[in-house]
Design a protein around this motif. Sequence first.
Motif, mmCIF file in Angstrom:
data_model
loop_
_atom_site.group_PDB
_atom_site.id
_atom_site.type_symbol
_atom_site.label_atom_id
_atom_site.label_comp_id
_atom_site.label_asym_id
_atom_site.label_seq_id
_atom_site.Cartn_x
_atom_site.Cartn_y
_atom_site.Cartn_z
ATOM 1 N N ILE A 78 0.837 -1.200 0.000
ATOM 2 C CA ILE A 78 0.000 0.000 0.000
ATOM 3 C C ILE A 78 0.875 1.255 0.000
ATOM 4 C CG2 ILE A 78 -1.925 1.171 1.119
ATOM 5 C CD1 ILE A 78 -2.482 -1.759 0.180
ATOM 6 N N GLY A 79 0.618 2.157 -0.967
ATOM 7 C CA GLY A 79 1.442 3.352 -1.091
ATOM 8 C C GLY A 79 2.860 2.995 -1.470
ATOM 9 N N SER A 80 2.996 2.172 -2.482
ATOM 10 C CA SER A 80 4.279 1.538 -2.810
ATOM 11 C C SER A 80 5.348 2.494 -3.308
ATOM 12 C CB SER A 80 4.044 0.447 -3.863
ATOM 13 O OG SER A 80 5.242 -0.203 -4.178
ATOM 14 N N GLY A 81 4.951 3.654 -3.821
ATOM 15 C CA GLY A 81 5.955 4.588 -4.336
ATOM 16 C C GLY A 81 6.684 4.013 -5.533
ATOM 17 N N ALA A 82 7.996 3.830 -5.402
ATOM 18 C CA ALA A 82 8.809 3.299 -6.504
ATOM 19 C C ALA A 82 8.847 1.771 -6.523
ATOM 20 C CB ALA A 82 10.225 3.849 -6.415
ATOM 21 N N GLY A 83 8.023 1.137 -5.670
ATOM 22 C CA GLY A 83 7.921 -0.320 -5.713
ATOM 23 C C GLY A 83 8.600 -1.052 -4.580
ATOM 24 N N PHE A 84 8.797 -0.358 -3.466
ATOM 25 C CA PHE A 84 9.445 -0.996 -2.319
ATOM 26 C C PHE A 84 8.443 -1.182 -1.190
ATOM 27 C CE2 PHE A 84 12.676 1.835 -4.332
ATOM 28 C CZ PHE A 84 13.389 0.833 -4.972
ATOM 29 N N PRO A 85 8.342 -2.391 -0.647
ATOM 30 C CA PRO A 85 9.165 -3.574 -0.873
ATOM 31 C C PRO A 85 8.645 -4.558 -1.914
ATOM 32 C CG PRO A 85 7.727 -3.990 0.988
ATOM 33 C CD PRO A 85 7.405 -2.590 0.507
ATOM 34 N N SER A 86 7.536 -4.266 -2.576
ATOM 35 C CA SER A 86 6.849 -5.279 -3.385
ATOM 36 C C SER A 86 7.656 -5.808 -4.574
ATOM 37 C CB SER A 86 5.513 -4.733 -3.879
ATOM 38 O OG SER A 86 5.668 -3.443 -4.419
ATOM 39 N N ILE A 87 8.349 -4.936 -5.312
ATOM 40 C CA ILE A 87 9.079 -5.413 -6.496
ATOM 41 C C ILE A 87 10.238 -6.337 -6.106
ATOM 42 C CG2 ILE A 87 10.444 -4.754 -8.518
ATOM 43 C CD1 ILE A 87 7.477 -4.209 -8.878
ATOM 44 N N LEU A 96 4.212 -15.477 -5.668
ATOM 45 C CA LEU A 96 3.292 -14.576 -4.971
ATOM 46 C C LEU A 96 2.397 -13.808 -5.943
ATOM 47 C CD1 LEU A 96 5.413 -12.806 -2.180
ATOM 48 C CD2 LEU A 96 3.547 -14.433 -1.825
ATOM 49 N N GLN A 97 1.121 -13.737 -5.620
ATOM 50 C CA GLN A 97 0.209 -12.845 -6.325
ATOM 51 C C GLN A 97 0.324 -11.489 -5.639
ATOM 52 O OE1 GLN A 97 -1.849 -14.340 -8.903
ATOM 53 N NE2 GLN A 97 -1.888 -12.197 -9.546
ATOM 54 N N VAL A 98 0.914 -10.509 -6.332
ATOM 55 C CA VAL A 98 1.250 -9.225 -5.722
ATOM 56 C C VAL A 98 0.353 -8.115 -6.273
ATOM 57 C CG1 VAL A 98 3.055 -7.478 -5.410
ATOM 58 C CG2 VAL A 98 3.647 -9.910 -5.352
ATOM 59 N N THR A 99 -0.229 -7.337 -5.382
ATOM 60 C CA THR A 99 -0.994 -6.155 -5.775
ATOM 61 C C THR A 99 -0.299 -4.923 -5.210
ATOM 62 O OG1 THR A 99 -3.088 -7.370 -5.811
ATOM 63 C CG2 THR A 99 -3.217 -4.973 -5.646
ATOM 64 N N ILE A 100 0.035 -3.993 -6.100
ATOM 65 C CA ILE A 100 0.682 -2.746 -5.716
ATOM 66 C C ILE A 100 -0.331 -1.619 -5.870
ATOM 67 C CG2 ILE A 100 2.538 -1.130 -6.271
ATOM 68 C CD1 ILE A 100 4.109 -3.484 -7.433
ATOM 69 N N ILE A 101 -0.562 -0.876 -4.809
ATOM 70 C CA ILE A 101 -1.565 0.198 -4.835
ATOM 71 C C ILE A 101 -0.895 1.533 -4.539
ATOM 72 C CG2 ILE A 101 -3.672 1.087 -3.756
ATOM 73 C CD1 ILE A 101 -4.423 -1.848 -3.166
ATOM 74 N N ASP A 102 -1.102 2.494 -5.429
ATOM 75 C CA ASP A 102 -0.550 3.831 -5.209
ATOM 76 C C ASP A 102 -1.513 4.858 -5.795
ATOM 77 O OD1 ASP A 102 2.397 4.933 -4.334
ATOM 78 O OD2 ASP A 102 1.421 6.286 -5.755
ATOM 79 N N ASP A 141 -10.220 -7.763 3.098
ATOM 80 C CA ASP A 141 -10.031 -8.985 3.900
ATOM 81 C C ASP A 141 -9.505 -10.137 3.048
ATOM 82 O OD1 ASP A 141 -11.034 -7.721 6.228
ATOM 83 O OD2 ASP A 141 -13.094 -8.219 5.666
ATOM 84 N N HIS A 142 -8.542 -9.858 2.195
ATOM 85 C CA HIS A 142 -8.165 -10.822 1.158
ATOM 86 C C HIS A 142 -6.726 -11.327 1.245
ATOM 87 C CE1 HIS A 142 -7.947 -12.658 -2.834
ATOM 88 N NE2 HIS A 142 -6.866 -11.928 -3.066
ATOM 89 N N TYR A 143 -5.777 -10.485 1.622
ATOM 90 C CA TYR A 143 -4.362 -10.799 1.426
ATOM 91 C C TYR A 143 -3.711 -11.473 2.635
ATOM 92 C CZ TYR A 143 -4.807 -7.927 -2.724
ATOM 93 O OH TYR A 143 -5.210 -7.423 -3.929
ATOM 94 N N ASP A 144 -2.789 -12.388 2.340
ATOM 95 C CA ASP A 144 -2.028 -13.065 3.396
ATOM 96 C C ASP A 144 -1.113 -12.083 4.122
ATOM 97 O OD1 ASP A 144 -3.093 -15.566 2.691
ATOM 98 O OD2 ASP A 144 -1.533 -15.905 1.202
ATOM 99 N N VAL A 145 -0.431 -11.249 3.341
ATOM 100 C CA VAL A 145 0.512 -10.274 3.898
ATOM 101 C C VAL A 145 0.258 -8.919 3.240
ATOM 102 C CG1 VAL A 145 2.943 -9.653 4.244
ATOM 103 C CG2 VAL A 145 2.268 -12.062 4.239
ATOM 104 N N VAL A 146 0.228 -7.875 4.051
ATOM 105 C CA VAL A 146 0.101 -6.499 3.546
ATOM 106 C C VAL A 146 1.268 -5.696 4.115
ATOM 107 C CG1 VAL A 146 -1.330 -4.414 3.507
ATOM 108 C CG2 VAL A 146 -2.403 -6.669 3.354
ATOM 109 N N THR A 147 1.868 -4.870 3.260
ATOM 110 C CA THR A 147 3.017 -4.080 3.692
ATOM 111 C C THR A 147 2.820 -2.608 3.356
ATOM 112 O OG1 THR A 147 4.226 -4.293 1.597
ATOM 113 C CG2 THR A 147 4.553 -6.026 3.222
ATOM 114 N N ALA A 148 3.548 -1.781 4.071
ATOM 115 C CA ALA A 148 3.640 -0.349 3.759
ATOM 116 C C ALA A 148 4.989 0.117 4.288
ATOM 117 C CB ALA A 148 2.508 0.448 4.399
#
Length: 251
Positions: A78-87, A96-102, A141-148
Amino acid sequence: MDQIQRQFVERVKKLNIQLSERQLEQFETYYTLLVEWNEKMNLTGITEREAVYEKHFYDSLTLAGVVQFDQQSSLADIGSGAGFPSIPLAIIYPHLQVTIIDALAKRIRFLDEVTSQLEFTKVLCLHSRAEDAARLREHRDHYDVVTARAVARLAVLNEFCLPYVRPGGHFIAMKGTDLSNELDESRYSVIKLNGKIQDVVRLTLPSEGAERHLVICVKKGPTPSAYPRKSGIPLKTPLLKPISTTSNRIE
């Protein structure tokens, strides 16, 4: 493989990550794109190659020290910016099924280019406010892990991020130095959003010893229907414990 890459390989081994040649190529392509696009838009203040490998790539992968990603199937950033840490995580864990939201369309265009160049097939880049996407059935209520990572104070992040976590899943906030005040003020919102602070892990980056913290929250149940509130409200009016107005006057 040059010295910076060799150092990176050795450092992530301590996180139980073994890098393949293909993954090293992907990190280098990511770095090249980051520097190229940074000339056109503000993605990061860190562009020196060795610093990017440590302060962005390695820092993102420290999550592997607290999450067994081989046992997870989905991640939202959430609020990934330049893609950290998701990329970086998508490079290491392609299952991993990854969703990046910005919320910024320009950053999403950059991330779309990155996912295309790195040939990702399980990464979705979504242009949306966090509060809006969390109301959609496919994300709530969907994701195993959420990061910011370095997005806002914890009291705000909880409302941005916990609605995406499935019951039993985890939200991990990646924070910098001292956060004792943030932790204290965030406890009210964690409870409101059916979460619980499980642990706070302190880390230091290898070269300069910069301090980092991972705040690990577990989701205990579904998100209450009142949350998240409308776009902009969590940032302007965080969920904080109400100040007691009880009078001490003796009648």
